[in-house]
Design an enzyme around this catalytic site. Structure first.
Site, PDB file in Angstrom:
ATOM      1  N   ASN A   1       9.745  -8.111  -7.902  1.00 55.94           N
ATOM      2  CA  ASN A   1       9.032  -7.219  -8.382  1.00 55.94           C
ATOM      3  C   ASN A   1       9.811  -5.926  -8.625  1.00 55.94           C
ATOM      4  O   ASN A   1      10.080  -5.276  -7.745  1.00 55.94           O
ATOM      5  CB  ASN A   1       8.021  -6.906  -7.285  1.00 55.94           C
ATOM      6  CG  ASN A   1       6.978  -5.681  -7.593  1.00 55.94           C
ATOM      7  OD1 ASN A   1       6.908  -5.417  -8.741  1.00 55.94           O
ATOM      8  ND2 ASN A   1       6.248  -5.159  -6.687  1.00 55.94           N
TER       9      ASN A   1
ATOM     10  N   LYS B   1       9.138  -3.235 -10.151  1.00 56.57           N
ATOM     11  CA  LYS B   1       8.149  -2.170 -10.198  1.00 56.57           C
ATOM     12  C   LYS B   1       8.329  -1.135 -11.409  1.00 56.57           C
ATOM     13  O   LYS B   1       8.691  -1.987 -12.407  1.00 56.57           O
ATOM     14  CB  LYS B   1       8.358  -1.222  -8.665  1.00 56.57           C
ATOM     15  CG  LYS B   1       8.590  -2.143  -7.746  1.00 56.57           C
ATOM     16  CD  LYS B   1       8.502  -1.287  -6.371  1.00 56.57           C
ATOM     17  CE  LYS B   1       8.661  -2.232  -5.325  1.00 56.57           C
ATOM     18  NZ  LYS B   1       8.076  -1.513  -3.782  1.00 56.57           N
TER      19      LYS B   1
ATOM     20  N   HIS C   1      -0.901  -5.230  -4.907  1.00 54.30           N
ATOM     21  CA  HIS C   1       0.419  -4.499  -4.172  1.00 54.30           C
ATOM     22  C   HIS C   1      -0.419  -3.298  -3.693  1.00 54.30           C
ATOM     23  O   HIS C   1      -1.038  -2.509  -3.900  1.00 54.30           O
ATOM     24  CB  HIS C   1       1.334  -4.264  -5.336  1.00 54.30           C
ATOM     25  CG  HIS C   1       2.457  -3.928  -4.851  1.00 54.30           C
ATOM     26  ND1 HIS C   1       2.882  -2.842  -4.159  1.00 54.30           N
ATOM     27  CD2 HIS C   1       3.806  -4.896  -4.420  1.00 54.30           C
ATOM     28  CE1 HIS C   1       4.237  -2.735  -3.604  1.00 54.30           C
ATOM     29  NE2 HIS C   1       4.576  -3.832  -3.895  1.00 54.30           N
TER      30      HIS C   1
ATOM     31  N   GLU D   1       0.968  -0.576  -3.287  1.00 55.77           N
ATOM     32  CA  GLU D   1       1.342   0.659  -4.352  1.00 55.77           C
ATOM     33  C   GLU D   1       0.069   0.913  -5.014  1.00 55.77           C
ATOM     34  O   GLU D   1      -0.291   1.770  -5.430  1.00 55.77           O
ATOM     35  CB  GLU D   1       2.437   0.626  -4.733  1.00 55.77           C
ATOM     36  CG  GLU D   1       3.663   0.862  -4.109  1.00 55.77           C
ATOM     37  CD  GLU D   1       5.190   0.265  -4.375  1.00 55.77           C
ATOM     38  OE1 GLU D   1       5.111  -0.138  -5.654  1.00 55.77           O
ATOM     39  OE2 GLU D   1       5.809  -0.148  -3.412  1.00 55.77           O
TER      40      GLU D   1
ATOM     41  N   GLU E   1       2.612  -8.473   2.748  1.00 58.84           N
ATOM     42  CA  GLU E   1       3.529  -7.408   2.828  1.00 58.84           C
ATOM     43  C   GLU E   1       3.185  -6.275   3.504  1.00 58.84           C
ATOM     44  O   GLU E   1       2.356  -5.505   3.250  1.00 58.84           O
ATOM     45  CB  GLU E   1       3.777  -6.945   1.315  1.00 58.84           C
ATOM     46  CG  GLU E   1       4.125  -7.882   0.386  1.00 58.84           C
ATOM     47  CD  GLU E   1       4.800  -7.318  -0.947  1.00 58.84           C
ATOM     48  OE1 GLU E   1       5.656  -7.519  -1.229  1.00 58.84           O
ATOM     49  OE2 GLU E   1       4.075  -6.583  -1.669  1.00 58.84           O
TER      50      GLU E   1
ATOM     51  N   GLY F   1       9.806  -1.147   0.857  1.00 61.16           N
ATOM     52  CA  GLY F   1      10.754  -0.090   0.212  1.00 61.16           C
ATOM     53  C   GLY F   1      11.423   0.912   1.383  1.00 61.16           C
ATOM     54  O   GLY F   1      11.858   2.060   1.087  1.00 61.16           O
TER      55      GLY F   1
ATOM     56  N   SER G   1      11.285  -4.786   2.314  1.00 60.53           N
ATOM     57  CA  SER G   1      12.729  -4.784   2.572  1.00 60.53           C
ATOM     58  C   SER G   1      13.532  -6.004   2.904  1.00 60.53           C
ATOM     59  O   SER G   1      14.371  -6.165   3.553  1.00 60.53           O
ATOM     60  CB  SER G   1      12.810  -3.943   3.506  1.00 60.53           C
ATOM     61  OG  SER G   1      12.458  -2.543   3.197  1.00 60.53           O
TER      62      SER G   1
HETATM   63  C1  PEP Z   1       7.377  -5.106  -3.158  1.00 58.00           C
HETATM   64  O1  PEP Z   1       7.455  -4.187  -3.743  1.00 58.00           O
HETATM   65  O2  PEP Z   1       6.817  -6.022  -3.401  1.00 58.00           O
HETATM   66  C2  PEP Z   1       8.591  -5.098  -2.085  1.00 58.00           C
HETATM   67  C3  PEP Z   1       8.453  -5.924  -1.166  1.00 58.00           C
HETATM   68  O3  PEP Z   1       9.278  -4.078  -2.020  1.00 58.00           O
HETATM   69  P1  PEP Z   1      10.780  -3.955  -1.140  1.00 58.00           P
HETATM   70  O4  PEP Z   1      11.469  -5.380  -1.109  1.00 58.00           O
HETATM   71  O5  PEP Z   1      11.473  -2.897  -1.890  1.00 58.00           O
HETATM   72  O6  PEP Z   1      10.474  -3.572   0.060  1.00 58.00           O
END
Ligand code: PEP
Length: 258
Positions: free
Chosen positions: A9, A11, A96, A98, A168, A174, A214
């Site tokens: 992803n 973003k 997601h 976000e 997630e 992040g 992460s």
């Molecule tokens: C994501 O945005 O789906 C995600 C898992 O981000 P990150 O790996 O940066 O934590």
């Protein structure tokens, strides 16, 4: 153990030329790998067509990061499922954290987005996960159950079988704080049990449940080796070709070593 899925992803990152460079670098990096892992790259809308072009000669598929809940018409700035399908997209991230947090996307809107995608034969990658405060109160299992119930469990069996789930935990996205393999496995097993209760053992087994938060080249193997972790949704670590390819390698290794 079944083969894995690794989805990147991106973003809201990369300029046009940087996106092209990254797509080509990933395509070249995986070119001679005898891959069993399904790789999905989810760039911003603007680069979907370019990604689809590169993917034609490569071993990855293309996903969008979002879709409109409307079919078409006077919705300035929106992008429909039909439009992304026509650009060569086969997958789309929905829900997601976000989008839930910054764009107030409710479970009801997300459920409609899932329908729009399925109508156009696009596989939704449906994200669920709890906030830190919810985990601290011991509510993480309830929160995830609620997200699944409202976002997906209205689907009949045939429709549900086309869904990929991404667990997630919001506190891990992040932040550099990864769920431990034990935490991830416990939640993934819980999700699978809920699917079994709603549909069947077979549907539960066949559903792909990805971990996101992460995940990087250092922790991917341990996470992907958990029995109920079927791969990863990768944010920051998908923005560098080498790192992303190492994560793909971890996915391959996790299957072979089981
Ligand atoms: C994501 O945005 O789906 C995600 C898992 O981000 P990150 O790996 O940066 O934590």
């Amino acid at each position: 153990m079944k083969n894995k899925i690794v989805a990147g992803n991106w973003k809201m990152n990369k300029t046009f030329s940087e996106a092209e460079e990254l797509l080509v670098a990933v395509a070249e990096g995986i070119d001679d790998m005898p891959l069993n892992t399904e790789i999905i790259i989810c760039p911003p809308f603007l680069y979907l067509e370019m990604a689809a072009d590169v993917s034609e000669e490569s071993k990855f598929s293309v996903g969008a990061q979002n879709v409109s809940s409307e079919k078409s018409g006077a919705f300035t700035g929106e992008i429909s499922a039909e439009m992304i399908k026509s650009a060569g997209v086969d997958f789309c991230i929905v829900g997601h954290s976000e989008r839930r947090a910054h764009f107030q996307e409710s479970d009801e809107v997300l459920a409609t987005k899932v329908l729009r995608l399925l109508e156009k034969d696009i596989v939704p990658i449906f994200c669920i996960g709890e906030q830190l405060s919810e985990r601290e109160k011991g509510e993480e299992f309830k929160i995830v159950e609620n997200q699944l119930t409202k976002g997906l469990f209205y689907l009949d069996k045939d429709a549900f079988e086309r869904i990929i789930i991404a667990y997630e935990p919001v506190w891990a996205i992040g932040t550099g704080l990864t769920a431990t393999p034990e935490q991830a496995q416990k939640m993934h097993a819980h999700i699978r049990q809920l699917i079994e209760k709603q549909y069947s053992v077979e549907v539960a087994y066949n559903t792909y449940i990805l971990y996101g938060g992460s995940c990087n080249s250092k922790n991917a193997l341990e996470l992907f080796s958990c029995q109920d972790v079927d791969g990863g949704l990768i944010g920051g670590a998908s923005l560098k070709a080498e790192e992303f390819i190492e994560i793909i390698n971890a996915a391959e290794t996790s299957v072979k070593s089981n």
